[in-house]
Design an enzyme around this catalytic site. Structure first.
Site, PDB file in Angstrom:
ATOM      1  N   CYS A  20       0.869  -1.184   0.000  1.00 49.75           N
ATOM      2  CA  CYS A  20       0.000   0.000   0.000  1.00 49.75           C
ATOM      3  C   CYS A  20       0.904   1.232   0.000  1.00 49.75           C
ATOM      4  CB  CYS A  20      -0.859  -0.002   1.258  1.00 49.75           C
ATOM      5  SG  CYS A  20       0.171   0.049   2.739  1.00 49.75           S
ATOM      6  N   HIS A  49       5.410  -5.051   8.785  1.00 45.55           N
ATOM      7  CA  HIS A  49       5.398  -6.445   9.226  1.00 45.55           C
ATOM      8  C   HIS A  49       5.681  -7.398   8.064  1.00 45.55           C
ATOM      9  CE1 HIS A  49       2.966  -5.519  13.089  1.00 45.55           C
ATOM     10  NE2 HIS A  49       4.261  -5.541  13.309  1.00 45.55           N
ATOM     11  N   CYS A 104       2.426   5.899   8.850  1.00 48.50           N
ATOM     12  CA  CYS A 104       1.555   6.118   7.685  1.00 48.50           C
ATOM     13  C   CYS A 104       0.676   7.347   7.933  1.00 48.50           C
ATOM     14  CB  CYS A 104       0.676   4.887   7.458  1.00 48.50           C
ATOM     15  SG  CYS A 104      -0.517   5.154   6.142  1.00 48.50           S
ATOM     16  N   HIS A 132      -1.244  -4.694  19.259  1.00 49.29           N
ATOM     17  CA  HIS A 132      -0.737  -4.319  17.937  1.00 49.29           C
ATOM     18  C   HIS A 132      -0.025  -2.961  18.062  1.00 49.29           C
ATOM     19  CE1 HIS A 132      -0.619  -3.058  13.733  1.00 49.29           C
ATOM     20  NE2 HIS A 132      -0.744  -4.340  13.433  1.00 49.29           N
ATOM     21  N   GLU A 134       0.140  -0.425  16.227  1.00 51.40           N
ATOM     22  CA  GLU A 134      -0.672   0.748  15.889  1.00 51.40           C
ATOM     23  C   GLU A 134      -1.564   1.144  17.067  1.00 51.40           C
ATOM     24  OE1 GLU A 134      -2.964   0.564  12.199  1.00 51.40           O
ATOM     25  OE2 GLU A 134      -4.375   2.004  13.063  1.00 51.40           O
ATOM     26  N   ASN A 233      -3.539  -6.861   8.604  1.00 54.96           N
ATOM     27  CA  ASN A 233      -4.390  -6.850   7.397  1.00 54.96           C
ATOM     28  C   ASN A 233      -4.289  -8.172   6.635  1.00 54.96           C
ATOM     29  OD1 ASN A 233      -2.883  -6.290   4.613  1.00 54.96           O
ATOM     30  ND2 ASN A 233      -1.689  -5.394   6.261  1.00 54.96           N
ATOM     31  N   SER A 275       1.795  -5.375   3.429  1.00 47.68           N
ATOM     32  CA  SER A 275       3.238  -5.262   3.662  1.00 47.68           C
ATOM     33  C   SER A 275       4.036  -6.322   2.901  1.00 47.68           C
ATOM     34  CB  SER A 275       3.532  -5.330   5.170  1.00 47.68           C
ATOM     35  OG  SER A 275       2.727  -6.298   5.794  1.00 47.68           O
TER      36      SER A 275
HETATM   37  S1  SF4 Z   1      -2.326  -0.633   5.535  1.00 52.96           S
HETATM   38 FE1  SF4 Z   1      -1.429   0.687   7.107  1.00 52.96          FE
HETATM   39  S2  SF4 Z   1       0.359   1.575   6.099  1.00 52.96           S
HETATM   40 FE2  SF4 Z   1      -0.971   0.784   4.470  1.00 52.96          FE
HETATM   41  S3  SF4 Z   1      -2.241   2.565   3.848  1.00 52.96           S
HETATM   42 FE3  SF4 Z   1      -3.356   1.360   5.383  1.00 52.96          FE
HETATM   43  S4  SF4 Z   1      -2.853   2.426   7.303  1.00 52.96           S
HETATM   44 FE4  SF4 Z   1      -1.330   3.032   5.824  1.00 52.96          FE
END
Ligand code: SF4
Length: 317
Positions: A20, A49, A104, A132, A134, A233, A275
């Site tokens: 991303c 990650h 981010c 986590h 975040e 994710n 990632s």
């Molecule tokens: S997955 Fe995480 S790093 Fe990627 S755009 Fe979404 S918030 Fe940003």
């Protein structure tokens, strides 16, 4: 085995998948820091990650540490894409360390929202996963006690708040879209005055990757998600496929593939977490092609054009 003797396998490749804009930017920040300052550049926590990404940057001179006290004086340090509690840049500043923040921008947006809400006297229910990075980073933006973590529908049903009329919610960026909707439904029912962000904070990349897997999974006998076991994710992508009734496995590299999984599989779906680089998708496809005659087809549900600028001072010279 000759090509013609290999069994045939349809490969559906989800799009969007993989990197991303936030991950891309974080990696670029470390690379530019290495170019400008030379090795070593310290990075607090895994920048993103993914072991492959971390190992590649380590080979170029990045040094990954858990805490700032492992960073020697006088060398630059980068904070990871997941964001950090305010105490971390404060400590870096107090030690005179030059730091680069690879948080981010979509996570930073949640940080600023949390500060604004608390300043306006709201208590925040934060939907996310305990532990986590975040979540730790976002909790670290506001004074202790001003945010309560909600992980499940059960938590949403059970949470007690002192002043329901002074309540807001925010969410982690990498959650399951469907699970979050169920949690928010409970919060909105129990606390009709709860202040909501304009949209929930699940980011575009997380939503798009989940949507793409949803569109593909029911046409597949099996889905492989390429990503790390600590990548939120990526784990959600496995859940989304399973919810569509299709078995799914998370793998980091081609050699983690168990050939027995492919027994009786005619159509295999492949995707990658935010990632995981495209090189790993190709590695897995090439590995499968050693035993199958693969026929690839991309299943595209969205076009992504988002690019995040590098922090000031690091833009291209
Ligand atoms: S997955 Fe995480 S790093 Fe990627 S755009 Fe979404 S918030 Fe940003």
């Amino acid at each position: 085995m000759t090509q013609s003797e290999k069994p045939s396998l349809e490969l559906l490749i989800a799009a969007p998948r993989g990197f991303c804009a936030g991950v891309d930017r974080a990696i670029q920040i470390v690379e530019v820091a290495l170019e400008r300052h030379g090795a070593p550049v310290y990075v607090r926590h895994e920048i993103v990650h993914n072991k492959y990404v971390v190992d590649s940057l380590r080979a170029k001179g990045a040094v990954f540490v858990d805490e700032l006290d492992q960073v020697p004086d006088g060398v630059p340090v980068v904070f990871s894409a997941h964001g950090v509690p305010k105490s971390v840049p404060a400590e870096a500043t107090s030690r005179g360390l030059a730091y680069l923040d690879a948080t981010c921008p979509l996570v930073s947006k949640v940080h600023r929202q949390s500060e604004r809400l608390v300043a306006a006297g709201q208590h925040i229910l934060f939907v996310g996963h305990e532990g986590h990075p975040e979540v730790i980073g976002t909790f670290g933006q506001v004074p202790e006690g001003s945010m309560t973590l909600i992980e499940t529908v059960e938590d949403a049903e059970a949470v007690q708040v002192a002043e329901p009329e002074k309540l807001a919610f925010l969410t982690q960026t990498t959650l399951s879209v469907d699970d979050t909707a169920a949690i928010l439904e409970v919060l909105n029912r129990r606390f009709p005055a709860i202040v909501a962000p304009k949209a929930d904070d699940i980011c575009y990349a997380t939503s798009n990757r989940q949507e793409a897997v949803k569109a593909m999974a029911s046409s597949c006998d099996l889905v492989l998600v390429i990503g790390a076991p600590n990548s939120s994710n990526s784990l959600r992508l496995v859940e989304v496929a399973k919810r569509e009734g299709t078995d799914a496995y998370l793998i980091q590299r081609g050699d983690e593939l168990d050939w027995e999984w492919l027994a009786g599989v005619g159509t295999l779906g492949i995707t990658a977490g935010a990632s995981a680089p495209e090189a790993l998708v190709r590695e897995v496809v090439d590995h499968i092609a050693t035993r199958f005659e693969v026929h690839e087809r991309e299943v595209k549900t969205a076009e992504e054009t988002i690019v995040f600028k590098l922090p000031r001072g690091l833009e291209a010279a």
